[in-house]
Design a protein around this motif. Structure first.
Motif, PDB file in Angstrom:
ATOM      1  N   GLU A   1      16.683 -96.275 -20.995  1.00 51.89           N
ATOM      2  CA  GLU A   1      17.900 -95.500 -20.746  1.00 51.89           C
ATOM      3  C   GLU A   1      18.421 -94.870 -22.041  1.00 51.89           C
ATOM      4  N   ARG A   2      18.398 -95.630 -23.144  1.00 53.43           N
ATOM      5  CA  ARG A   2      18.876 -95.104 -24.424  1.00 53.43           C
ATOM      6  C   ARG A   2      18.019 -93.923 -24.887  1.00 53.43           C
ATOM      7  N   GLN A   3      16.710 -94.061 -24.741  1.00 53.12           N
ATOM      8  CA  GLN A   3      15.825 -92.985 -25.183  1.00 53.12           C
ATOM      9  C   GLN A   3      15.939 -91.754 -24.275  1.00 53.12           C
ATOM     10  N   LEU A   4      16.159 -91.984 -22.975  1.00 53.44           N
ATOM     11  CA  LEU A   4      16.360 -90.859 -22.068  1.00 53.44           C
ATOM     12  C   LEU A   4      17.660 -90.135 -22.388  1.00 53.44           C
ATOM     13  N   ASP A   5      18.702 -90.889 -22.759  1.00 58.20           N
ATOM     14  CA  ASP A   5      19.960 -90.260 -23.193  1.00 58.20           C
ATOM     15  C   ASP A   5      19.738 -89.427 -24.452  1.00 58.20           C
ATOM     16  N   ARG A   6      18.900 -89.955 -25.338  1.00 56.12           N
ATOM     17  CA  ARG A   6      18.605 -89.217 -26.572  1.00 56.12           C
ATOM     18  C   ARG A   6      17.853 -87.925 -26.263  1.00 56.12           C
ATOM     19  N   LEU A   7      16.908 -88.005 -25.332  1.00 52.62           N
ATOM     20  CA  LEU A   7      16.167 -86.796 -24.946  1.00 52.62           C
ATOM     21  C   LEU A   7      17.081 -85.778 -24.279  1.00 52.62           C
ATOM     22  N   THR A   8      18.006 -86.258 -23.467  1.00 53.36           N
ATOM     23  CA  THR A   8      18.952 -85.354 -22.810  1.00 53.36           C
ATOM     24  C   THR A   8      19.833 -84.652 -23.829  1.00 53.36           C
ATOM     25  N   TYR A   9      20.321 -85.423 -24.818  1.00 55.15           N
ATOM     26  CA  TYR A   9      21.156 -84.822 -25.873  1.00 55.15           C
ATOM     27  C   TYR A   9      20.354 -83.800 -26.672  1.00 55.15           C
TER      28      TYR A   9
ATOM     29  N   GLU B   1      17.816 -82.055 -25.640  1.00 52.68           N
ATOM     30  CA  GLU B   1      17.621 -80.872 -24.806  1.00 52.68           C
ATOM     31  C   GLU B   1      18.869 -79.979 -24.829  1.00 52.68           C
ATOM     32  N   GLU B   2      20.029 -80.594 -24.654  1.00 51.18           N
ATOM     33  CA  GLU B   2      21.274 -79.810 -24.648  1.00 51.18           C
ATOM     34  C   GLU B   2      21.527 -79.157 -26.004  1.00 51.18           C
TER      35      GLU B   2
END
Length: 295
Positions: A122-130, A132-133
């Protein structure tokens, strides 16, 4: 008749000599211009001087203006190309770490059911989302399509909203934000994007402030500009990293981010007739200073 003929022949001879001299000078000037263009094609920029006032001199001037403009355009294109290649390399590097982490966590999760691996994913997916944005925002900034709607914004409200949006992270890091009210102070800015810039500065301070530390936000106004200072009680910046703080994808010592936040903050501030600088405070800690000019 003899004198007339002699005079005519002398005049013709003088005219012929003058014409040959003029033609030789023009040939030399044209050859000089040709050599100049050849040197430009070889990538050697030079200043083309012309002290005469004639049609050829005006041609030289226009040629020099055109060549100079083309040269600068080429330099700008090469710089943009190099920046694109560098950004692409940095993006690939930034993506590699969370993807590898997610892959390892999934593998371990298959072998052993542990909630810790799910939290890591979840932490790494949040990092990828950030990431991307942030990359989408940078592309909009570079393309000049980021629309900033400037309205009257109260500075105290701006700072409080930015701190409130980071409240969860601040509590987790045991860092508090102090914003003393200094009277009614207005700026002409886009509230949402300026708040995004301030949040990036607050997050940087938070990452470099030990637990129990504080971040101080102050502001003041004069006829020329509005000044906002954000400082922390950390160790401050090292002399080596100060010149590179606002470079894209630059990560200083102890940084937990991806090196985009400060560059985004500067872009947003500069597009609103402002400047953003960083320094070490005399009383200790790092300090960011925003100046938003009135005119």
């Amino acid at each position: 008749m003899i004198y007339a003929a002699a005079g005519f022949l002398s005049g013709m001879l003088l005219f012929l000599c003058a014409f040959l001299i003029w033609q030789r000078k023009q040939t030399v000037r044209i050859k000089s211009l040709t050599n100049y263009l050849e040197r430009i094609n070889q990538g050697k920029e030079e200043i083309l001087f012309s002290t005469q006032e004639d049609e050829l001199s005006r041609l030289w001037d226009e040629m020099y203006k055109t060549v100079t403009e083309l040269y600068h355009t080429r330099e700008a294109a090469l710089k943009a190309k190099n920046n694109f290649a560098e950004n692409l390399s940095n993006i690939a590097h930034q993506l590699k770490t969370p993807i590898t982490s997610v892959s390892l966590s999934v593998q371990m999760l298959k072998e052993k059911s542990d909630p810790a691996y799910l939290e890591q994913i979840e932490r790494q997916l949040d990092r990828l989302t950030y990431l991307e944005e942030a990359l989408l925002l940078l592309s909009r900034i570079d393309a000049g399509t980021l629309h900033l709607e400037k309205k009257k914004v109260d500075v105290y409200t701006l700072l409080v909203l930015a701190a409130d949006n980071l409240q969860e992270l601040l509590v987790r890091a045991s860092v508090s934000v102090v914003i003393p009210e200094a009277g009614e102070t207005w700026i002409l800015a886009d509230l949402d994007w300026t708040m995004e810039a301030v949040m990036n500065l607050l997050k940087n301070c938070m990452e470099h402030t030990p637990p129990g530390g504080r971040i101080y936000c102050t502001y003041e106004q004069n006829p020329l500009y509005t000044k906002i200072r954000i400082r922390d009680t950390g160790a401050g910046f090292s002399a080596e990293e100060l010149p590179y703080l606002f470079r894209r994808f630059y990560r200083g010592k102890g940084s937990k981010g991806i090196g985009i936040g400060l560059s985004i903050a500067r872009e947003i501030i500069e597009r609103q007739n402002g400047v953003l600088a960083a320094e070490n405070c005399a009383e200790g800690g790092a300090c960011f200073e925003i100046r938003l000019y009135s005119h």
